[in-house]
Design an enzyme around this catalytic site. Structure first.
Site, mmCIF file in Angstrom:
data_model
loop_
_atom_site.group_PDB
_atom_site.id
_atom_site.type_symbol
_atom_site.label_atom_id
_atom_site.label_comp_id
_atom_site.label_asym_id
_atom_site.label_seq_id
_atom_site.Cartn_x
_atom_site.Cartn_y
_atom_site.Cartn_z
ATOM 1 N N GLU A 103 63.880 10.081 16.075
ATOM 2 C CA GLU A 103 63.988 10.938 17.264
ATOM 3 C C GLU A 103 65.001 10.328 18.219
ATOM 4 O O GLU A 103 64.973 9.116 18.471
ATOM 5 C CB GLU A 103 62.661 11.058 18.014
ATOM 6 C CG GLU A 103 61.684 12.000 17.396
ATOM 7 C CD GLU A 103 60.446 12.226 18.262
ATOM 8 O OE1 GLU A 103 60.559 12.277 19.498
ATOM 9 O OE2 GLU A 103 59.364 12.328 17.652
HETATM 10 C C1 BG6 Z 1 58.505 12.171 21.800
HETATM 11 C C2 BG6 Z 1 57.649 13.010 20.920
HETATM 12 O O1 BG6 Z 1 57.631 11.641 22.745
HETATM 13 O O2 BG6 Z 1 59.503 12.746 22.585
HETATM 14 C C3 BG6 Z 1 58.066 14.468 20.821
HETATM 15 O O3 BG6 Z 1 57.454 12.451 19.665
HETATM 16 C C4 BG6 Z 1 58.625 14.911 22.155
HETATM 17 O O4 BG6 Z 1 56.940 15.188 20.420
HETATM 18 C C5 BG6 Z 1 59.865 14.100 22.439
HETATM 19 O O5 BG6 Z 1 58.888 16.276 22.213
HETATM 20 C C6 BG6 Z 1 60.636 14.529 23.688
HETATM 21 O O6 BG6 Z 1 59.779 14.594 24.775
HETATM 22 P P1 BG6 Z 1 59.677 15.882 25.680
HETATM 23 O O7 BG6 Z 1 58.600 15.589 26.633
HETATM 24 O O8 BG6 Z 1 60.998 16.060 26.316
HETATM 25 O O9 BG6 Z 1 59.358 17.004 24.761
#
Ligand code: BG6
Length: 488
Positions: free
Chosen positions: A383
């Site tokens: 991510e």
């Molecule tokens: C991470 C998670 O915390 O960040 C995701 O694994 C999440 O599920 C992503 O969507 C981004 O965070 P946000 O709050 O901008 O959606």
């Protein structure tokens, strides 16, 4: 030099934020289905029923009172119920991923779609759904990367068993894993156990009611035992499986070279590395045991748990990287800004996104170097991304140069980590490669995708998909294996 030949370029999503189909095909509710939308300034809320039958709510960060159960209020809007509807659009979406040249696609499996109550009753229609998804991916040679559990638990297990507080949940989770491992053993090679395991601390994520330190770490112990058992089981079912862990990594810099600030940053970094230590090295680090002693936390273990944790270590480290933070011995003097699942401390050297998240590409190289130096196993950035408001021009174009700029710098940082630091990096899956619901705020307005989805914060919209400017940019990055980063 540069990215390895088989580098896994792709994108990442999670069922509760993307899939929708909330009660379709035999699925039953999960905890995340009881959490309302929110905004930049108002928290998401969990609706619940008290023991006395009253309907109340708490903010997302809190846990429900003892005995309270999740409640879906027909008057409220719950973003996970439709999300951006992968359930009905998977063929179209996967075709778009293929057009971008994805080598892999990260998704999570909805536990309550496979085992509606989370127990040992299997829903064939749910299994068939993911079969269809994996087949569609494989048709385009896209490798599925599966997060087994991303931020939720079947509501029945939370209501009836108090979620991961209860050791019985380990067996139910293992049953779920055995079911999917056996079913998809020839379709899926890359797995991850729990998304951002260091942030699992409340009712929505793990179904617990007691989120005191004792409650949180006891649940974490159950998660560690479950993860170790799952790794062992997975390798027995298919020795080619690559089973990783997943942590949110937010490196913290000391506010100054004052030793007290440095010690604070050591403590902050340790807290997230604790979860990696247990799953990669196979034991609880000494500092955590000392903290337990100091804080009166007593982990109830069963005979054999420590050995299991030692034997069930993971094959790779998957991690999310969005930002860094700063540690100070004088927390009352710092300014807080936005951050992933928690506020971060403002770093005056960094720019911030509209949601206040500091942008720090070098922090990604720092994280990769640190993690590789420390653990020496393959790393996977599962991510990374830039949540922003996108504007659709009158001709339908979406010119997201800010997102391209963010990715360009982060891809360059990964390249440096490979070329200059010798990091073994196996892949990169930018978060929300297609627009989906924000986990933190429940908004649609906070968009991460290369693909735009027409849906607003109230669930209104056609769900039509369209390519943003970053779509073609990322396509070029993949086609050149990370060599051509300029934005034409
Ligand atoms: C991470 C998670 O915390 O960040 C995701 O694994 C999440 O599920 C992503 O969507 C981004 O965070 P946000 O709050 O901008 O959606």
């Amino acid at each position: 030099m540069g990215f390895p030949k088989n580098f896994l370029w792709g994108g990442a999503t999670a069922a509760n934020q993307y899939e929708g189909g909330y009660l379709s095909g035999g699925k039953e509710p999960s905890t995340l289905d009881a959490i309302t939308g929110g905004s930049h300034t108002t928290s998401r809320k969990i609706t619940y029923k008290t023991k006395e039958g009253k309907i109340e709510s708490v903010t997302r960060e809190k846990s429900l009172p003892t005995g309270a159960i999740g409640y879906i209020d027909p008057e409220q809007y719950y973003p996970s119920h439709v999300a951006t509807d992968f359930y009905h659009h998977y063929k179209e979406d996967i075709a778009l991923f293929a057009e971008m040249g994805f080598k892999c696609f990260r998704l999570s499996i909805n536990w309550s779609r496979i085992c509606p109550k989370g127990t040992d009753k299997v829903n064939e229609e749910g299994l068939a759904f993911y079969d269809a998804v994996f087949d569609e991916l494989l048709k385009y040679n896209i490798e599925p990367v599966v997060t087994i559990n991303h931020f939720d638990i079947p509501m029945y297990l939370a209501d009836e068993l108090d979620g991961w507080s209860n050791r019985k949940v380990i067996d139910y989770f293992l049953f779920f894993c055995e079911t999917i491992f056996k079913r998809y053993k020839d379709k899926v090679k890359y797995w991850m156990t729990f998304n951002e395991i260091n942030f699992l601390r409340s009712w929505t994520q793990i179904g617990i009611h007691d989120s005191s330190l004792q409650g949180k770490y006891q649940a974490a112990h159950h998660l560690f035992v479950a993860s170790a058992k799952v790794v062992k089981l997975g390798h027995q079912i298919n020795s080619d499986f690559q089973i990783g862990m997943m942590v949110a990594y937010i490196p913290s810099y000391p506010m100054s070279c004052r030793p007290e600030d440095v010690m604070e940053s050591v403590q902050f970094n340790r807290e997230q590395e604790f979860y990696i230590d247990v799953q990669v090295k196979g034991y609880y680090p000494a500092h955590k045991l000392k903290q337990f002693e100091r804080e009166g936390v007593v982990i109830k273990k069963e005979a054999g748990d420590d050995e299991l944790i030692k034997e069930g270590t993971v094959d790779y480290i998957g991690f999310s990287y969005y930002m860094s933070t700063v540690s100070s011995a004088n927390p009352d003097k710092v300014k807080f800004v936005g951050g992933n699942q928690m506020p971060a401390v403002k770093n005056p050297y960094l720019e911030e996104s509209d949601w206040g998240w500091g942008v720090d590409p070098l922090g990604l190289r720092i994280s990769l170097s640190k993690l590789y130096d420390r653990y020496n196993i393959p790393l996977f950035v599962v991510e990374n991304g830039f949540g922003a408001v996108d504007t659709v021009e009158s001709d339908g174009a979406i010119i997201d140069d800010y997102r391209i700029d963010y990715f360009k710098k982060h891809v360059a940082a990964m390249k440096d980590a490979i070329d200059l630091d010798g990091v073994d990096l196996i892949g990169y899956t930018p978060w929300g490669c297609i627009d989906l619901v924000s986990a933190g705020t429940g908004e649609m307005k906070k968009r991460y995708g290369f693909i735009y989805v027409d849906l607003d914060d109230h669930g209104q919209g056609t769900l039509k998909r369209s390519r943003k400017k970053s779509f073609n940019w990322y396509k070029q990055v993949i086609a050149t294996n990370g060599e051509k980063l300029e934005n034409n």
